[in-house]
Enzyme design. Sequence first.
Site, PDB file in Angstrom:
ATOM      1  CB  ALA A 185      52.771  33.973  35.323  1.00 44.84           C
ATOM      2  CE  LYS A 186      56.927  27.456  29.981  1.00 48.19           C
ATOM      3  NZ  LYS A 186      57.677  28.425  28.724  1.00 48.19           N
ATOM      4  CB  ALA A 187      50.945  33.833  31.758  1.00 46.40           C
TER       5      ALA A 187
END
Length: 296
Positions: free
Chosen positions: A158-160
């Site tokens: 995830a680009k979290a």
Amino acid sequence: MAGLPMDQRDGWIWFDGELVPWKEAKVHVLTHGLHYASCVFEGQRAYGGEVFKLREHTERLIRSAGMLDFEIPYNADQIDQACREVLKANNLVDAYMRPVAWRGSEEMGVPARNNKVHFAIATWEWPSYFTREERLKGIRLAWSKWKRPSPETIPSHAKAAGLYMICTLSKHAAMDAGYTDSMMLDYRGYVAEATGANVFFIKGKQIVTPMPDCFLNGITRQTVIGLARERGYTVTEKHMMPEELADFDECFLTGTAAEVTPVREIGDYKFTPGEACTTLIDAYSEAVTPNKAAAE
Ligand code: PMP
């Protein structure tokens, strides 16, 4: 605009379905996203008025939210449309763009099913850091003491927001020691990525890049792999131990912000930006330019 704090600029930010004046795009201190990192985002760039690979970024954003167990209340068409709208509203053609989605402040605590999901998009001018000549000198990277975590520890793909905690720590340590960026290994000791970019190593016509099985398979990375293959390079994705870096002559980073950035040092390993770096810098800048035929 350079140097103005990010919350003190002029312009418009798309915020929960409407364009609001830049300085009014605020959230409450009891926002879940702030306390518990329930926040995902994208980094994308517009060139000549068009966001490069917009649909890919939008789809990754939606997937990232899903990996954090929430749903952005807009579909991909609506998000793409909002990105175009905010670019226009700010009269920008070449710009960086930051869509961000997070859980709000309805309840405080770890569970967050009753917290509303918010979505905003900001865009601003963020030119390349270096001219082509400066870029070709290559940047210097230090090894990070932090390791990219296992997919069993955190949703690594995830680009979290939460995944950037160790990126900030790594980058600070590198900058304090006089380097530009930091290279992280993964939890197994394999070479992984820089703090906001993927990495490639080159010997002659052979390019090797770490297997992205516990970090972002960057959209720039995927684009550059295609461009390199079209130009006769073989590209191999594999697990790489740091000692293997001694076998390569060139190295570069890829990312939406970094584009293609040559590297001249990673710790004690030295590289000399050469033909592969120049070829792929130029190929990438051609690929991102819309209406190539019309511009010629
Ligand atoms: N890894 C990290 C940690 C990043 O922040 C980025 C930038 N989004 C990348 C890799 C490269 O991804 P992309 O090419 O999609 O920008």
